[in-house]
Design a protein around this motif. Structure first.
Motif, PDB file in Angstrom:
ATOM      1  N   PHE A 184       0.838  -1.197   0.000  1.00  0.00           N
ATOM      2  CA  PHE A 184       0.000   0.000   0.000  1.00  0.00           C
ATOM      3  C   PHE A 184       0.872   1.245   0.000  1.00  0.00           C
ATOM      4  O   PHE A 184       0.602   2.207  -0.718  1.00  0.00           O
ATOM      5  CB  PHE A 184      -0.937  -0.012   1.201  1.00  0.00           C
ATOM      6  CG  PHE A 184      -1.859   1.171   1.265  1.00  0.00           C
ATOM      7  CD1 PHE A 184      -2.776   1.416   0.258  1.00  0.00           C
ATOM      8  CD2 PHE A 184      -1.807   2.044   2.330  1.00  0.00           C
ATOM      9  CE1 PHE A 184      -3.627   2.502   0.304  1.00  0.00           C
ATOM     10  CE2 PHE A 184      -2.660   3.137   2.390  1.00  0.00           C
ATOM     11  CZ  PHE A 184      -3.561   3.362   1.376  1.00  0.00           C
ATOM     12  N   GLN A 185       1.941   1.246   0.792  1.00  0.00           N
ATOM     13  CA  GLN A 185       2.877   2.369   0.780  1.00  0.00           C
ATOM     14  C   GLN A 185       3.436   2.576  -0.622  1.00  0.00           C
ATOM     15  O   GLN A 185       3.492   3.700  -1.125  1.00  0.00           O
ATOM     16  CB  GLN A 185       4.033   2.107   1.753  1.00  0.00           C
ATOM     17  CG  GLN A 185       3.665   2.140   3.202  1.00  0.00           C
ATOM     18  CD  GLN A 185       4.873   1.861   4.084  1.00  0.00           C
ATOM     19  OE1 GLN A 185       6.001   2.204   3.751  1.00  0.00           O
ATOM     20  NE2 GLN A 185       4.636   1.226   5.224  1.00  0.00           N
ATOM     21  N   ASP A 186       3.849   1.487  -1.273  1.00  0.00           N
ATOM     22  CA  ASP A 186       4.395   1.569  -2.624  1.00  0.00           C
ATOM     23  C   ASP A 186       3.350   2.100  -3.606  1.00  0.00           C
ATOM     24  O   ASP A 186       3.669   2.887  -4.493  1.00  0.00           O
ATOM     25  CB  ASP A 186       4.898   0.203  -3.086  1.00  0.00           C
ATOM     26  CG  ASP A 186       6.093  -0.279  -2.283  1.00  0.00           C
ATOM     27  OD1 ASP A 186       6.748   0.552  -1.606  1.00  0.00           O
ATOM     28  OD2 ASP A 186       6.372  -1.497  -2.309  1.00  0.00           O
ATOM     29  N   GLU A 187       2.104   1.662  -3.449  1.00  0.00           N
ATOM     30  CA  GLU A 187       1.023   2.122  -4.320  1.00  0.00           C
ATOM     31  C   GLU A 187       0.805   3.628  -4.164  1.00  0.00           C
ATOM     32  O   GLU A 187       0.620   4.345  -5.138  1.00  0.00           O
ATOM     33  CB  GLU A 187      -0.261   1.356  -4.000  1.00  0.00           C
ATOM     34  CG  GLU A 187      -1.431   1.705  -4.880  1.00  0.00           C
ATOM     35  CD  GLU A 187      -1.296   1.214  -6.321  1.00  0.00           C
ATOM     36  OE1 GLU A 187      -2.007   1.764  -7.178  1.00  0.00           O
ATOM     37  OE2 GLU A 187      -0.490   0.318  -6.588  1.00  0.00           O
ATOM     38  N   LEU A 188       0.839   4.110  -2.924  1.00  0.00           N
ATOM     39  CA  LEU A 188       0.696   5.551  -2.688  1.00  0.00           C
ATOM     40  C   LEU A 188       1.808   6.332  -3.366  1.00  0.00           C
ATOM     41  O   LEU A 188       1.568   7.342  -4.023  1.00  0.00           O
ATOM     42  CB  LEU A 188       0.722   5.859  -1.190  1.00  0.00           C
ATOM     43  CG  LEU A 188      -0.559   5.675  -0.407  1.00  0.00           C
ATOM     44  CD1 LEU A 188      -0.302   5.963   1.069  1.00  0.00           C
ATOM     45  CD2 LEU A 188      -1.654   6.559  -0.934  1.00  0.00           C
ATOM     46  N   LEU A 189       3.027   5.854  -3.199  1.00  0.00           N
ATOM     47  CA  LEU A 189       4.172   6.564  -3.757  1.00  0.00           C
ATOM     48  C   LEU A 189       4.191   6.506  -5.284  1.00  0.00           C
ATOM     49  O   LEU A 189       4.690   7.421  -5.935  1.00  0.00           O
ATOM     50  CB  LEU A 189       5.475   5.997  -3.194  1.00  0.00           C
ATOM     51  CG  LEU A 189       5.693   6.256  -1.703  1.00  0.00           C
ATOM     52  CD1 LEU A 189       6.828   5.405  -1.165  1.00  0.00           C
ATOM     53  CD2 LEU A 189       5.949   7.723  -1.439  1.00  0.00           C
ATOM     54  N   GLU A 229      11.316   7.921   2.250  1.00  0.00           N
ATOM     55  CA  GLU A 229      10.671   7.463   1.012  1.00  0.00           C
ATOM     56  C   GLU A 229      10.661   8.547  -0.064  1.00  0.00           C
ATOM     57  O   GLU A 229      10.426   8.264  -1.235  1.00  0.00           O
ATOM     58  CB  GLU A 229       9.228   7.019   1.274  1.00  0.00           C
ATOM     59  CG  GLU A 229       9.096   5.737   2.068  1.00  0.00           C
ATOM     60  CD  GLU A 229       9.032   5.988   3.566  1.00  0.00           C
ATOM     61  OE1 GLU A 229       9.179   7.157   3.992  1.00  0.00           O
ATOM     62  OE2 GLU A 229       8.835   5.025   4.314  1.00  0.00           O
ATOM     63  N   PHE A 230      10.905   9.788   0.328  1.00  0.00           N
ATOM     64  CA  PHE A 230      10.804  10.920  -0.590  1.00  0.00           C
ATOM     65  C   PHE A 230      12.167  11.477  -0.995  1.00  0.00           C
ATOM     66  O   PHE A 230      12.250  12.556  -1.569  1.00  0.00           O
ATOM     67  CB  PHE A 230       9.956  12.021   0.063  1.00  0.00           C
ATOM     68  CG  PHE A 230       8.606  11.525   0.476  1.00  0.00           C
ATOM     69  CD1 PHE A 230       7.574  11.448  -0.438  1.00  0.00           C
ATOM     70  CD2 PHE A 230       8.375  11.093   1.773  1.00  0.00           C
ATOM     71  CE1 PHE A 230       6.334  10.966  -0.067  1.00  0.00           C
ATOM     72  CE2 PHE A 230       7.140  10.610   2.152  1.00  0.00           C
ATOM     73  CZ  PHE A 230       6.110  10.542   1.226  1.00  0.00           C
ATOM     74  N   THR A 231      13.228  10.725  -0.728  1.00  0.00           N
ATOM     75  CA  THR A 231      14.589  11.178  -1.012  1.00  0.00           C
ATOM     76  C   THR A 231      14.756  11.583  -2.476  1.00  0.00           C
ATOM     77  O   THR A 231      15.318  12.650  -2.765  1.00  0.00           O
ATOM     78  CB  THR A 231      15.614  10.086  -0.647  1.00  0.00           C
ATOM     79  OG1 THR A 231      15.467   9.788   0.744  1.00  0.00           O
ATOM     80  CG2 THR A 231      17.028  10.529  -0.930  1.00  0.00           C
ATOM     81  N   PHE A 245      14.402  21.918  -2.502  1.00  0.00           N
ATOM     82  CA  PHE A 245      14.167  21.780  -1.065  1.00  0.00           C
ATOM     83  C   PHE A 245      14.942  20.604  -0.497  1.00  0.00           C
ATOM     84  O   PHE A 245      15.246  19.645  -1.194  1.00  0.00           O
ATOM     85  CB  PHE A 245      12.672  21.601  -0.789  1.00  0.00           C
ATOM     86  CG  PHE A 245      11.864  22.815  -1.157  1.00  0.00           C
ATOM     87  CD1 PHE A 245      11.810  23.912  -0.310  1.00  0.00           C
ATOM     88  CD2 PHE A 245      11.178  22.872  -2.358  1.00  0.00           C
ATOM     89  CE1 PHE A 245      11.089  25.041  -0.663  1.00  0.00           C
ATOM     90  CE2 PHE A 245      10.451  23.986  -2.719  1.00  0.00           C
ATOM     91  CZ  PHE A 245      10.407  25.080  -1.860  1.00  0.00           C
ATOM     92  N   THR A 246      15.249  20.701   0.786  1.00  0.00           N
ATOM     93  CA  THR A 246      15.982  19.644   1.489  1.00  0.00           C
ATOM     94  C   THR A 246      15.186  19.207   2.709  1.00  0.00           C
ATOM     95  O   THR A 246      14.193  19.833   3.078  1.00  0.00           O
ATOM     96  CB  THR A 246      17.357  20.157   1.965  1.00  0.00           C
ATOM     97  OG1 THR A 246      17.136  21.186   2.944  1.00  0.00           O
ATOM     98  CG2 THR A 246      18.179  20.706   0.809  1.00  0.00           C
ATOM     99  N   PHE A 247      15.648  18.146   3.332  1.00  0.00           N
ATOM    100  CA  PHE A 247      15.014  17.700   4.565  1.00  0.00           C
ATOM    101  C   PHE A 247      15.045  18.807   5.614  1.00  0.00           C
ATOM    102  O   PHE A 247      14.113  18.963   6.396  1.00  0.00           O
ATOM    103  CB  PHE A 247      15.703  16.455   5.128  1.00  0.00           C
ATOM    104  CG  PHE A 247      15.540  15.227   4.276  1.00  0.00           C
ATOM    105  CD1 PHE A 247      14.345  14.948   3.625  1.00  0.00           C
ATOM    106  CD2 PHE A 247      16.580  14.330   4.130  1.00  0.00           C
ATOM    107  CE1 PHE A 247      14.193  13.812   2.855  1.00  0.00           C
ATOM    108  CE2 PHE A 247      16.437  13.191   3.362  1.00  0.00           C
ATOM    109  CZ  PHE A 247      15.240  12.931   2.721  1.00  0.00           C
TER     110      PHE A 247
END
Length: 139
Positions: free
Chosen positions: A69-74, A93-95, A103-105
């Motif tokens: 589900f996480q992969d599907e969202l991404l 996950e957003f690297t 923008f950076t972390f």
């Protein structure tokens, strides 16, 4: 059951129009009912063509129990909003998205009060990444 009924209604409505009106379905703290993740995962990538936008709120991606589900969202063209106080582990996950933007972390860590960093996915325009000011809390 309610979500299934919503999906069926959206499909019926979507079949009657070339460009169905957009509807939003908000699901807050989805991790409290893990079976909902499985139901949504089956249909998530198809729902946009019927005009349904699913909005899910979680504190961090790891609260989602289903890795698929996480992969599907991404991978489904989802949009994301980050509020002040996110930790790097929550953003891992957003690297790739951050690396491809200005923008950076640290920008997320250093957000001013009532500000948020958004990654908005648009099928036509690609990703828009930016910081917006949020309204202050109501008294």
């Amino acid at each position: 059951m309610l979500f299934r009924s919503t999906i069926l209604a959206i499909r019926q409505r979507g079949a009657t129009a070339l460009q169905p009106l957009r509807s939003n379905l908000w699901i807050d703290e989805i991790y409290q009912v893990p079976t909902v993740e499985n139901v949504i995962k089956r249909d998530l990538s198809r729902l946009r063509k019927y005009g349904l936008k699913v909005i899910i709120s979680v504190h961090r991606m790891s609260q989602l129990s289903n890795k698929k589900f996480q992969d599907e969202l991404l991978g489904s063209g989802a949009s994301f909003t980050f509020l002040r106080g996110c930790k790097e582990i929550q953003l891992k996950e957003f690297t790739d998205i951050f690396n491809a933007s200005e923008f950076t972390f640290e920008d997320v860590y250093n957000l001013k009060p009532f500000h948020a960093l958004h990654i908005i996915n648009s099928n036509k325009e690609g990703n828009w990444i930016g910081i917006t000011k949020l309204p202050p809390p109501t008294q």
